[in-house]
Design an enzyme around this catalytic site. Structure first.
Site, short mmCIF file in Angstrom:
data_model
loop_
_atom_site.label_atom_id
_atom_site.label_comp_id
_atom_site.label_asym_id
_atom_site.label_seq_id
_atom_site.Cartn_x
_atom_site.Cartn_y
_atom_site.Cartn_z
N ASP A 38 25.09 15.72 18.13
CA ASP A 38 26.14 16.50 17.50
C ASP A 38 27.32 15.54 17.27
O ASP A 38 27.35 14.44 17.84
CB ASP A 38 26.51 17.63 18.48
N ASP A 40 31.24 16.72 16.52
CA ASP A 40 32.53 17.20 17.05
C ASP A 40 32.44 17.56 18.53
O ASP A 40 31.58 18.34 18.94
CB ASP A 40 33.00 18.43 16.27
N GLU A 85 32.78 32.09 19.40
CA GLU A 85 31.80 31.00 19.38
C GLU A 85 31.35 30.63 20.80
O GLU A 85 30.17 30.42 21.05
CB GLU A 85 32.40 29.76 18.69
N SER A 153 25.59 17.96 12.32
CA SER A 153 26.92 18.49 12.58
C SER A 153 27.25 19.72 11.75
O SER A 153 27.03 19.74 10.54
CB SER A 153 27.97 17.42 12.28
N LYS A 202 21.71 25.11 13.82
CA LYS A 202 21.38 23.69 13.78
C LYS A 202 19.93 23.50 14.19
O LYS A 202 19.61 23.12 15.30
CB LYS A 202 22.33 22.91 14.71
O1 C5P Z 1 28.46 21.96 16.59
P1 C5P Z 1 29.50 21.16 15.90
O2 C5P Z 1 30.29 20.33 16.83
O3 C5P Z 1 28.95 20.36 14.77
O4 C5P Z 1 30.44 22.29 15.27
C1 C5P Z 1 31.66 22.06 14.71
C2 C5P Z 1 32.78 22.54 15.56
O5 C5P Z 1 33.86 22.77 14.68
C3 C5P Z 1 32.55 23.83 16.32
O6 C5P Z 1 32.56 23.57 17.69
C4 C5P Z 1 33.72 24.74 15.95
O7 C5P Z 1 34.47 25.18 17.06
C5 C5P Z 1 34.61 23.88 15.10
N1 C5P Z 1 35.11 24.56 13.90
C6 C5P Z 1 36.43 24.43 13.55
N2 C5P Z 1 36.91 25.04 12.42
C7 C5P Z 1 36.10 25.76 11.62
C8 C5P Z 1 34.73 25.88 11.96
C9 C5P Z 1 34.27 25.26 13.12
O8 C5P Z 1 37.18 23.76 14.29
N3 C5P Z 1 36.56 26.31 10.54
MG MG Z 2 30.16 20.02 18.87
#
Ligand code: C5P
Ligand code: MG
Length: 286
Positions: A38, A40, A85, A153, A202
């Protein structure tokens, strides 16, 4: 065998099992190894100096190209949907449609802001994003040993690629699947390309062809890195898995999530902002 596993941040439900998988990966050799990660809050830091670090979405949300009103609306979405989430008491069935709603609403808001492709590098430069300590060693070791790194991601692909480029570690062994921005002929953001990837899809359903994993069919040892329960399905597209070691960063609401993470991940790293443990394991395997 790996001193980093003695760090205070490390928790394992079954240490013998972990040692067994690591030995098996080492025995099968680095030619069989691939890493699936992953981005972030896994490769990037969750916090620094008591402050939260931004996700790839947050980097855009907080940037100078977003109007004050746009920033407020994006922040409101974050405050509403982020607790959903990470809520351990809601099922995936409940969460999925809400995640689609969050990503869709955020992408729509961002697409109204006339963001220019040529501004992306500056937006990333001005942000407070940081990769985890030890990132140089992590990326360089994998590259030097020809180990493929698949970054899967639900963040923003253009932003995370720029972060890795600016850190000078975007090596040719890296492949990224993420949400990519769609710019018009004038280089103005008009939307996001499909499929939409959120925290809980994912898996194979968004890898429109599994060609990548088919090419890597001989890579039957996997190290998976994630920070969310949704990251556990990232290796589902791998044709044949012999050894899989799942390492999970537990960043937030640690006490509340510990049980579930220990059940799901082989190694849980609690409030650990470094890649020390991952690097220690790779070092041992190489
Ligand atoms: O799982 P991954 O790390 O790829 O997901 C992206 C992260 O971005 C999520 O943990 C989510 O909290 C965050 N996010 C965000 N703003 C958004 C959508 C998702 O900060 N609009
Ligand atoms: Mg993450």
């Amino acid at each position: 065998m790996i001193v980093e596993l003695d760090k205070m941040t490390v928790r394992m439900k079954n240490p013998d099992h972990v040692r067994g998988i690591i030995s098996s990966i080492k025995k099968d050799g680095i030619n069989k190894l691939q890493v699936i990660s992953d981005f972030d809050m896994t490769l990037s830091r969750f916090g620094w100096n008591g402050r939260r670090c931004p996700t790839s979405h947050n980097i855009l949300d907080n940037s100078h190209v977003i109007t004050e009103e746009g920033k407020k609306e994006l922040k409101d979405l974050l405050h509403y949907y982020y607790p959903i989430e990470i809520d351990p008491n809601r099922t995936l069935e409940e969460k999925c449609p809400l995640m689609v709603e969050w990503w869709t609403r955020a992408h729509d808001l961002l697409s109204q802001q006339k963001i220019l492709k040529r501004d992306i590098a500056q937006i990333v430069k001005e942000s407070e994003v940081m990769l985890r300590d030890g990132f140089n060693e992590f990326f360089d070791q994998l590259h030097k040993n020809n180990v493929p790194l698949f970054i899967f991601s639900a963040g923003v692909g253009d932003i995370l690629e720029e972060i890795i480029h600016q850190a000078n570690v975007f090596h040719p062994n890296i492949n990224v699947v993420s949400n990519y921005m769609d710019f018009d002929d004038y280089g103005i953001l008009r939307g996001f390309k499909s499929p939409l990837i959120h925290t809980y899809n994912k898996n194979n359903s968004v890898l429109n062809n599994t060609e990548y994993f088919q090419q890597l069919s001989t890579k039957t040892s996997i190290i998976l890195l994630g920070d969310s329960i949704g990251d556990l399905t990232m290796a589902d597209g791998v044709a044949s898995v012999k050894n899989i070691l799942k390492i999970g960063f537990l960043n937030d609401k640690v006490e509340e999530h510990r049980g579930k993470y220990l059940e799901s991940y082989d190694i849980v790293l609690e409030r650990d902002e470094t890649l020390d443990v991952v690097n220690g394991i790779l070092h041992y395997i190489f």
